[in-house]
Design an enzyme around this catalytic site. Structure first.
Site, PDB file in Angstrom:
ATOM      1  N   GLY A  16      82.185  20.864 -36.486  1.00 17.80           N
ATOM      2  CA  GLY A  16      81.577  20.229 -35.321  1.00 17.80           C
ATOM      3  C   GLY A  16      81.402  18.746 -35.570  1.00 17.80           C
ATOM      4  N   LYS A  22      73.248  17.581 -41.632  1.00 19.42           N
ATOM      5  CA  LYS A  22      72.909  16.286 -42.212  1.00 19.42           C
ATOM      6  C   LYS A  22      71.688  15.661 -41.555  1.00 19.42           C
ATOM      7  CE  LYS A  22      77.723  15.295 -43.359  1.00 19.42           C
ATOM      8  NZ  LYS A  22      78.250  16.374 -42.505  1.00 19.42           N
ATOM      9  N   THR A  28      74.555  24.282 -37.911  1.00 14.83           N
ATOM     10  CA  THR A  28      75.032  25.080 -36.781  1.00 14.83           C
ATOM     11  C   THR A  28      76.502  25.387 -36.961  1.00 14.83           C
ATOM     12  OG1 THR A  28      75.535  23.080 -35.497  1.00 14.83           O
ATOM     13  CG2 THR A  28      73.390  24.115 -35.102  1.00 14.83           C
ATOM     14  N   ASN A  30      79.978  25.913 -34.992  1.00 13.74           N
ATOM     15  CA  ASN A  30      80.573  25.492 -33.728  1.00 13.74           C
ATOM     16  C   ASN A  30      81.807  26.311 -33.410  1.00 13.74           C
ATOM     17  OD1 ASN A  30      79.200  22.650 -33.031  1.00 13.74           O
ATOM     18  ND2 ASN A  30      79.377  22.903 -35.235  1.00 13.74           N
ATOM     19  N   GLU A  80      76.725  25.709 -29.853  1.00 12.42           N
ATOM     20  CA  GLU A  80      76.393  25.622 -31.264  1.00 12.42           C
ATOM     21  C   GLU A  80      75.406  26.722 -31.618  1.00 12.42           C
ATOM     22  OE1 GLU A  80      75.475  21.559 -32.535  1.00 12.42           O
ATOM     23  OE2 GLU A  80      76.215  20.922 -30.570  1.00 12.42           O
ATOM     24  N   ILE A  83      72.343  30.110 -37.142  1.00 11.35           N
ATOM     25  CA  ILE A  83      72.035  31.446 -37.649  1.00 11.35           C
ATOM     26  C   ILE A  83      70.790  31.333 -38.519  1.00 11.35           C
ATOM     27  CG2 ILE A  83      72.903  33.403 -38.988  1.00 11.35           C
ATOM     28  CD1 ILE A  83      75.759  32.416 -38.223  1.00 11.35           C
ATOM     29  N   HIS A  85      69.341  32.204 -41.182  1.00 10.47           N
ATOM     30  CA  HIS A  85      69.649  32.792 -42.480  1.00 10.47           C
ATOM     31  C   HIS A  85      70.222  31.661 -43.328  1.00 10.47           C
ATOM     32  CE1 HIS A  85      71.143  35.643 -45.475  1.00 10.47           C
ATOM     33  NE2 HIS A  85      72.292  35.000 -45.451  1.00 10.47           N
ATOM     34  N   TYR A  92      83.632  27.700 -42.353  1.00  2.54           N
ATOM     35  CA  TYR A  92      84.668  27.239 -41.423  1.00  2.54           C
ATOM     36  C   TYR A  92      85.858  28.182 -41.513  1.00  2.54           C
ATOM     37  CZ  TYR A  92      82.005  22.923 -41.392  1.00  2.54           C
ATOM     38  OH  TYR A  92      81.010  21.997 -41.273  1.00  2.54           O
ATOM     39  N   ARG A 105      64.930  27.936 -23.085  1.00  2.00           N
ATOM     40  CA  ARG A 105      64.543  26.768 -22.282  1.00  2.00           C
ATOM     41  C   ARG A 105      65.779  25.979 -21.870  1.00  2.00           C
ATOM     42  NH1 ARG A 105      65.338  22.255 -25.341  1.00  2.00           N
ATOM     43  NH2 ARG A 105      65.344  22.521 -27.597  1.00  2.00           N
TER      44      ARG A 105
END
Length: 156
Positions: A16, A22, A28, A30, A80, A83, A85, A92, A105
């Site tokens: 992503g 970072k 996330t 992607n 995105e 998880i 965990h 990837y 939301r």
């Protein structure tokens, strides 16, 4: 916003924007553009919760953002998945299977990175609470998460 739920989706994890881990400390996964484009066009942007599984691994709780990420002024819609965990390494190229169950939301802009991070932390807590409900827990066991060996199928 809810008529598409639960929404089952599977696709390859691609690189992503490299911001999640970072800048936000919230990694996330992607999906590729093709997978994003396969989502119902009228699904509301915003923050959702559900279950996620990498390859044939365990099924974990997840929070998902669908939209343009106003804070970052994206031009392309992105999906995105965070998880809930800790993974030891990047995944990837792996197949990510998700079931989106509920809506938390709408998307919104934030005045600062801190405000964005704190909202995401709240989303994560809300997702954890929701996913502990018995009607949501049962989807964790869905056969969708058992990939046939060596076979990759889009949208089931």
């Amino acid at each position: 916003a809810m008529r598409h739920l639960p929404y089952f989706c599977r696709g390859e994890v691609v690189k992503g924007f490299g911001r999640g881990s970072k800048e936000l400390g919230i990694p996330t996964a992607n999906f590729s553009e093709q997978v994003v484009e396969s989502f119902p066009s009228d699904i509301s942007t915003g923050i959702y919760y559900g279950w996620a599984c990498v390859g044939n691994g365990d099924v974990h709780k997840m929070v998902l953002s669908i939209g343009w990420n106003p804070f970052y002024k994206n031009i392309k819609k992105s999906v995105e998945t965070h998880i809930i965990h800790t993974f030891k390494e990047d995944f990837y190229g792996e197949i990510l299977s998700i079931v989106i169950i509920g809506y938390i939301r709408p998307e919104k802009n934030f005045d600062s990175l801190e405000a964005l991070i704190s909202a995401i932390q709240e989303d994560i807590e809300e997702a954890k609470r929701q996913l502990d409900l018995p009607e949501h827990l049962k989807l964790k066991e869905d056969n969708f998460f058992h990939l046939p060996e060596g076979k990759i199928v889009n949208n089931h």
